[in-house]
Design a protein around this motif. Structure first.
Motif, short mmCIF file in Angstrom:
data_model
loop_
_atom_site.label_atom_id
_atom_site.label_comp_id
_atom_site.label_asym_id
_atom_site.label_seq_id
_atom_site.Cartn_x
_atom_site.Cartn_y
_atom_site.Cartn_z
N MET A 121 0.84 -1.19 0.00
CA MET A 121 0.00 0.00 0.00
C MET A 121 0.88 1.25 0.00
O MET A 121 0.57 2.24 -0.66
N MET A 127 -10.50 0.94 -0.09
CA MET A 127 -9.49 1.95 0.21
C MET A 127 -8.88 2.50 -1.06
O MET A 127 -8.70 3.70 -1.22
N LEU A 143 -15.87 4.17 -0.04
CA LEU A 143 -16.19 3.99 1.38
C LEU A 143 -17.36 3.05 1.57
O LEU A 143 -17.43 2.31 2.55
N LEU A 144 -18.32 3.07 0.61
CA LEU A 144 -19.45 2.14 0.71
C LEU A 144 -18.95 0.71 0.69
O LEU A 144 -19.41 -0.13 1.46
N TRP A 170 -15.90 -0.19 1.47
CA TRP A 170 -14.97 -0.37 2.58
C TRP A 170 -15.72 -0.62 3.89
O TRP A 170 -15.52 -1.64 4.54
N VAL A 171 -16.63 0.28 4.24
CA VAL A 171 -17.23 0.19 5.57
C VAL A 171 -18.53 -0.64 5.59
O VAL A 171 -18.54 -1.72 6.18
N PRO A 172 -19.61 -0.20 4.92
CA PRO A 172 -20.80 -1.04 4.99
C PRO A 172 -20.58 -2.41 4.36
O PRO A 172 -21.10 -3.42 4.84
N GLY A 182 -12.01 -1.76 11.20
CA GLY A 182 -12.72 -0.83 10.33
C GLY A 182 -12.97 0.52 10.96
O GLY A 182 -13.86 1.23 10.52
N PHE A 213 -18.28 7.97 7.33
CA PHE A 213 -18.31 6.51 7.36
C PHE A 213 -17.63 5.97 8.61
O PHE A 213 -18.11 5.04 9.23
N PHE A 214 -16.53 6.59 8.96
CA PHE A 214 -15.82 6.05 10.11
C PHE A 214 -16.47 6.45 11.42
O PHE A 214 -16.34 5.76 12.42
N SER A 249 -19.03 3.61 11.71
CA SER A 249 -18.48 2.31 12.09
C SER A 249 -17.95 2.35 13.52
O SER A 249 -18.05 1.38 14.25
#
Lengths: 188, 285, 564, 331
Positions: free
Chosen positions: A23, B207, B250-251, B253-255, C306, C324-325, C328
């Motif tokens: 990464m 990401m 992000l959709l 990645w997180v949900p 996450g 988003f974070f 979560s």
């Protein structure tokens, strides 16, 4: 059984280690724009050749495992030596590549691209080296005749590690050497 | 109701897929309603929604986030529902196939894993991603829509393959966990690991998309208003390309990860409270 | 009645079996026995707890009054860096590993870890990692950039002393040890459970260690990679994090917190397991909602990967990422809340014995709830924007690490002390220690919430004499001294118990799990025979056959029966 | 000198203890629209948190009192779960989380909308260990005491010159990291004139503690006046000794780090000294700005603020005295 599980767990852990390095490389080389000047200095052909050699060492190792299961001691030793030779040639190739880059003043402190490039490939090389040391010990044991119990998990455990090292290189090779060319050629 | 809700598109290809899936169930179940038919049906309804609802139009014409929601629904919700809903007592021809598939996935679950992850990654290579969208030069969504004729044969093929491949990949991914042969399913704790590693793979892609240079994934034709859709979108829609791309990443990645995680937890809870295993009650003397 | 089954002998003889107690210190140094290594881990943690605590007391002396000159700024900066690093990597981590290494084989009915030599290796490399880190004090200065060592402050041009190099190497070494132990524990749990112990009959502590091992295996590589990169930056003039040469300051934060946030759960999950055992036994009831306790542990560990970006809400990453974070991160509150209510449910309807261990467990419920709630304020992004990097964070993290993790560890230490030492400790001294510690702890850290709210940033070596600052800091320092005092009581308690404590029987608390079947302290070979396992508290089944979980179907064992 | 007076008056007015408390740099004393929003969110959160805490403690006390072991207790009933309780256990926190998710997203959008791309009103740069503020469109550059107008929405750009710093003035709302290599932004709508304390709140090295911020919020006309004066070059009437100090300043390497506009000193490493004497404090809030303190600082900076980037020059006492006279006249 337990050994194999442990090696699998360690390999899983190492995967994340390499993902982190990867990464970092991706961040510095692909964001915000690819730096084609530096990528073009990398020799796709010769590294590709050495890549093929390294990946074929997975094949030779697999043959060694098969011989081991069948109890064919002689073939086992030959395939193992073949694996080590291929690994050494790969490291040699990496050394050559580094030397060329150093001659062009592309050292680890030249810029973020080289820093992340040498770190990623260097850590992989280190893993190859460790694998070679382990394989040498295995060969030594094979010649001593200690590898005669077909239920022993030694060889399969080493195998998990060696295949992992090869798989990592396959990914590294794609991301570092191949993908930039693909992206540079595409209209993107 | 927002005017955008009127933008339903019906295309023959998706209709054919749905019909085929429905017929497949019928033939497998011996044209009888079996346990799980509801789940299978729910999967089909959801699939229909993804393909026909305004989400589809948004996804193809102006919003990467909508596209991403579609992907996630197909791969992570529709497919598992279909697998869960498969008939437990399949008839003649299908029984052997289901047995074979179950046996295959129980020996090589990693193939299911690779199919799921690989397909997700594949459709997010910028090139393939772009191919799955509407094409600016023709000005219409290239499918055998009821609204207009197709113009581009290759584009149509991709549009056909895109949802099918996602659902298929999702089925392969879900099979080792939820397949119709409980005895062939993966050990639940391994299943948790299976889902967790998949979640990492998905997060990585999320990401990458989130932090990728703005524009890498944004090949929508700016200002091109299919079916005059842009004019009816609420203020602020579609989001700025950079924000939209971030949101899509992000959709995933997180949900996206939360879906895997919910799966893992429910797998665990079901397993621990499941009485199927033998030898839990001690012989009372 | 339940009949015992013979425990199968290991194929090869246990390593270290030839070393005996006549050999004194050598017996410990050369040991590969999981119990001895576990105890050495715990002693290491205790040693560093005193060292780290001493550093903290020096800091509190400096902060006693405004504009104090007791310590020079660079000395103070080294102290807080070392304090944080020590407490996280050399107190909490070894303490949980020590308990795990000691107890897991006992609780699953095994005689050893899967890899006894690897176990010893992990311990020693962690210990030497810590010693190397402390060697930096003699080698030109300890690390001084905080325990998370943000880039580019960690670069040579901003921190020229070799402290950060020692930080990298010390943490890398101990990190290798930690990962190896985690792998070892996971393999032990997978392969060495007594044959009838299915996963769903594992004690909650074993479950938490099991989950924790995977968490460690997944989180530490990220730290190791970051440290390796930092070393390359500092030693080979690389540019990963050197912003002056195109490096990225945020890359370090991402890599560090990708490890750092799971690390919080790494040191808090095993204490959760400890508490689950302690609450059960002292309340004389099985854990309330076993599937929920274990399931929420899994949920927490999966969510842990996450949420790390919530440490970076103030770095200006934009609303999309932050939102988003935020979501979560808030979700973590749900499984954590579930656990608190599970423990309350375990106590409810019980017959609770308030030993020192139980007192710590009870206090934990309050302290951890405070820490958890203040944690949620960091998931609420706008509040985070005000409060991050202030004393409110200091208060929060101490409520989590101390009030959560350490209280749990103390509860476990008192609970298992008779097993480990074969002696009972004095409950009177235990009570003194508990009350002094709890009062000191709350005095020290509760006021720090307020300090943060009234604008005091963290990591300042001194502060101006604004209204309120002096009084609150004074209170905080006094509380810290009280905690220091209580630790002396603790030392005396240990001494007193080992010297004068009366013999503990095999099972003084009427415990539920296998470690209570063997003698106190356990012999080198833990068990020869074990009863078969039919529920998650086999020893309770054995001692209370009239109740006997083993007679019940699963839905009653796990409380999942439908209510009619 | 209108602004100076009003601020001085504000600072020197007699106050009760409670009023002094109200001057604390606290997020609970908001003086900006954005801080207001955060404060009310904080209040909601605190109420909810206290409620939860009360429930937990209440239950705990009840359980501790009610279920304490008594001699002769039999084994209690061995129940292991209850679906209703477990449902609540998950349901209630989930509900709370959903409520706060909504509030969070709503407040975020209000407090910190994206950078509008227009010219910022102030550009703030964090240095080790002081703050620089420049006002784009004017030539004004100041250090540590930063004036802002009341009543209008301001766009702040936040940068760092070396390591990560963090701009935090609690009364004005969110903090924001100053990260080398990137520009962050903040929106501030100050509602009340006053002097607001803040501090760097990301650890940045030896003197992180003395990297304090003073924001002076003034009505628009006063602010305009102030900026106009700060934009001018220093042109003070110098006494003989101050003139000697000016000459000394220009002979010595001071000008390679510091800038005094209108002279040959153009350094940009240290704080701009053009209007040095008009600041009330020096060294980022460490001490009052008076000739005695200045003399101390110039004699041995590393004693006064160890770790600061100002090296120790060994100057004779006389030279330091004239230097102090010079700097003190730079109003």
């Amino acid at each position: 059984m337990a050994q194999k599980t442990l090696i699998k767990l360690i390999v899983g852990s190492e995967t994340i280690f390499f993902l982190a390095l990867l990464m970092a490389f991706v961040y510095f080389s692909y964001v915000p724009t690819l730096n084609p000047r530096l990528v073009s200095r990398l020799d796709l052909t010769s590294t590709g050749l050495f890549t093929v050699l390294l990946l074929s060492s997975s094949f030779t190792f697999w043959r060694a495992e098969v011989s081991f299961r069948r109890g064919q001691t002689k073939q086992l030793r030959l395939w193992l030596i073949g694996t080590v030779v291929l690994g050494i040639v790969f490291l040699f190739g990496q050394g050559l590549e580094y030397r060329t880059l150093f001659r062009e003043q592309l050292t680890i402190s030249q810029g973020t691209f080289t820093t992340s490039f040498f770190t990623l490939t260097g850590f992989h090389g280190l893993h190859v080296l460790i694998g070679l040391i382990i394989l040498s010990i295995v060969i030594y044991l094979a010649f001593l005749g200690d590898l005669d119990d077909p239920d022993s998990v030694l060889l399969p455990s080493v195998g998990i590690y060696w295949h992992f090292v090869d798989a990592v290189w396959a990914v590294v090779f794609m991301v570092v050497y191949v993908l930039p060319h693909v992206l540079a050629d595409s209209t993107l | 109701m927002m005017p955008v809700m009127h933008y339903w598109t019906f295309d023959l290809a998706s209709l054919a897929i749905l019909l085929a899936l429905g017929l497949l169930y019928g033939s497998m179940a011996g044209w009888r309603r079996q346990r799980g038919a509801g789940l299978y049906g729910a999967g089909l309804v959801l699939l229909a929604l993804v393909q026909f609802s305004p989400l589809h139009t948004l996804a193809l014409t102006c919003s990467m986030s909508a596209h991403m929601i579609g992907h996630m629904l197909l791969l992570l919700v529709v497919a598992p529902l279909l697998v869960l809903g498969l008939p437990r007592r399949p008839t003649g021809w299908s029984a052997t196939h289901i047995d074979r598939l179950s046996a295959f996935f129980s020996t090589a679950p990693w193939i299911g894993w690779l199919m799921g992850l690989g397909t997700m990654w594949f459709w997010h290579i910028p090139g393939t991603y772009r191919a799955s969208l509407a094409h600016g030069d023709t000005g219409i969504i290239p499918l055998c829509t009821l609204a207009g004729p197709s113009t581009d044969w290759a584009a149509n093929l991709i549009h056909l393959v895109h949802p099918i491949s996602l659902v298929m990949a999702g089925v392969c991914f879900a099979w080792p966990l939820l397949g119709p042969r409980p005895s062939q399913r993966m050990f639940p704790l391994t299943g948790v690991l299976y889902l967790f590693t998949a979640c990492i793979g998905c997060s990585l892609l999320g990401m990458l998309i989130t932090f990728a240079p703005a524009g890498s994934y944004y090949p929508y034709v700016p200002g091109q208003s299919y079916y005059a859709m842009l004019s009816v979108l609420p203020a602020g829609w579609p989001a700025e390309p950079a924000v939209d791309q971030q949101m899509a990443g992000l959709l995933m990645w997180v949900p996206g990860c939360l879906i895997y995680l919910t799966g893992a937890i429910s797998l665990f809870i079901h397993w621990i409270t499941d009485d199927d295993e033998a030898g839990q009650i001690a012989p009372v003397h | 009645m339940i009949t015992d089954v013979e425990l199968p002998e290991p194929e090869k003889s246990l390593p270290g079996a030839t070393v005996n107690s006549d050999q004194g210190l050598l017996m410990w140094i050369s040991s590969v026995d999981h119990k001895q290594i576990g105890i050495m881990y715990l002693l290491m943690a205790l040693f560093y707890l005193f060292v780290g605590g001493l550093l903290a007391l020096l800091m509190r002396v400096q902060l006693l009054v405004p504009n104090n000159h007791f310590l020079a700024p660079d000395a103070y900066n080294q102290l807080f860096t070392m304090h944080g690093t020590t407490m996280i990597f050399f107190v909490l981590t070894p303490a949980i590993l020590g308990l795990a290494v000691y107890l897991v084989p006992l609780q699953i009915g095994a005689n050893e870890m899967a890899f006894p030599r690897l176990n010893a290796f992990s311990f020693w490399i962690s210990l030497f990692g810590g010693l190397l880190l402390y060697f930096s004090f003699l080698a030109g200065g300890a690390p001084d950039a905080g325990w998370f060592s943000y880039a580019p402050l960690n670069q040579t041009q901003y921190s020229a002393s070799p402290g950060i190099d020692y930080y990298c190497i010390g943490l890398l070494l101990s990190g290798i040890g930690t990962v190896a132990t985690a792998g070892n524990l996971a393999v032990t749990i997978i392969t060495l459970r007594t044959p009838s112990m299915q996963y769903k009959y594992m004690p909650v502590f074993v479950w938490m260690v099991f989950i924790d091992s995977f968490l460690i295996l997944a989180a530490f590589p990220s730290l190791n990679a970051a440290l390796a990169m930092l070393l390359i930056d500092r030693q080979l003039d690389g540019h990963f994090f050197n912003t002056d040469a195109g490096g990225s300051a945020l890359l370090w934060q991402h890599l560090f917190w990708l490890f750092g946030h799971p690390e919080v759960y790494i040191v808090v999950l095993p204490p959760f397991g400890v508490l689950s055992e302690v609450f059960q036994v002292y309340s004389r009831k099985p854990i309330f909602g076993y599937p929920f306790v274990v399931g929420s542990g899994i949920a927490i560990s999966l969510l842990a990967f996450g949420v790390w970006v919530h440490h970076m809400f103030a770095t200006g990453m934009g609303h999309t990422v932050n939102s988003f974070f935020a979501v979560s991160s808030m979700l973590i509150g749900i499984p954590t809340g579930v656990k608190v209510f599970n423990w309350l449910g375990t106590m409810y309807g019980g017959s609770i014995r308030f030993t020192t261990g139980m007192l710590f467990a009870t206090a934990f419920l309050v302290e951890f709830t405070i820490g958890g709630l203040s944690g949620i304020s960091f998931a609420i992004v706008p509040i985070d924007w005000q409060l991050t990097d202030t004393y409110y964070v200091v208060a929060h993290l101490h409520y989590v690490f101390l009030g959560g993790s350490l209280f749990g560890l103390f509860a476990g230490l008192f609970y298992w002390f008779p097993k480990m030492s074969g002696r009972m400790y004095s409950e009177r001294l235990g009570n003194w220690f508990f009350w002094l510690f709890v009062i000191g702890f709350n005095l020290t850290f509760f006021v720090q919430h307020i300090l943060g709210i009234i604008g005091m940033p963290r990591r300042v070596y001194t502060y101006p004499a604004l209204a309120g600052y002096s009084a609150l800091n004074l209170t905080s320092s006094l509380g810290a001294f009280l905690m220091g005092l209580s630790m002396l009581v603790f030392l005396y308690l240990l001494y007193d118990a080992l010297k004068r404590g009366k013999r503990a029987g095999d099972n003084p608390w009427d415990g539920y799990t296998f470690e209570w079947l063997t003698s106190s302290p356990p012999p080198l070979k833990n068990f020869t025979t074990l009863p078969p396992v039919y529920s998650f508290r086999p020893v309770h089944d054995l001692n209370h056959p009239e109740i006997g979980d083993y007679k019940k179907p699963d839905e009653e064992k796990y409380g999942t029966k439908d209510i009619d | 000198m209108g602004d100076q007076n009003s601020v001085d008056e504000y600072l020197s007015a007699p106050r009760s203890y409670m009023e002094t408390l109200s001057m604390l740099p606290s997020l609970l004393r908001p003086a900006a629209a954005q801080a207001d929003r955060i404060a009310s969110l904080t209040a909601y959160f605190t109420i909810a948190a206290l409620l939860v805490l009360t429930i937990v403690i209440g239950l705990l006390i009840y359980i501790v009192v009610r279920f304490r072991a008594r001699p002769g207790d039999a084994e209690p009933e061995q129940f292991t779960g209850n679906k209703v309780v477990e449902g609540f256990m998950i349901g209630v926190p989930t509900l709370l989380v959903i409520v706060f998710m909504y509030l969070t997203l709503d407040t975020m959008a209000d407090v910190l909308p994206p950078d509008s791309g227009t010219q910022p009103d102030v550009v703030i740069t964090g240095h080790r260990y002081w703050w620089e503020a420049s006002y784009p469109g004017t030539k004004a550059i100041v250090a540590n005491e930063i004036h802002l107008p009341v009543g209008r929405r301001l766009l702040l750009h936040i940068n760092a010159a070396d390591v990560i710093h963090d701009w935090w003035v609690p009364a004005l709302g969110a903090k924001m990291d100053a990260i080398p290599g990137r520009t962050n932004h903040l929106w501030v709508t100050i509602t009340k004139p006053g002097v607001y304390e803040g501090a760097c709140s990301e650890f940045c090295g030896a003197q992180h503690a003395w990297m304090r911020i003073k924001v002076v919020a003034q009505p628009e006309p006063e602010f305009r006046d102030w900026v106009a004066r700060k934009a001018q070059v220093a042109n003070p009437v110098l006494s003989a000794s101050a003139q000697a100090g000016a000459a000394f300043f220009s002979r010595q390497p001071c000008g390679s780090c510091h800038r005094i506009r209108g002279t040959a000193a153009t350094g940009a490493v240290g704080p701009d000294l053009t209007h040095f004497a008009s600041r009330r404090t020096m060294l980022a809030g460490l001490m009052e700005n008076n000739p005695d303190n200045l003399r101390q600082w110039l004699t041995d900076p590393q004693h006064v603020k160890p770790g600061a980037l100002m090296p120790r020059f060994i100057y004779p006492k006389d030279s330091i005295n004239v230097l102090v006279d010079y700097l003190s006249s730079l109003k």
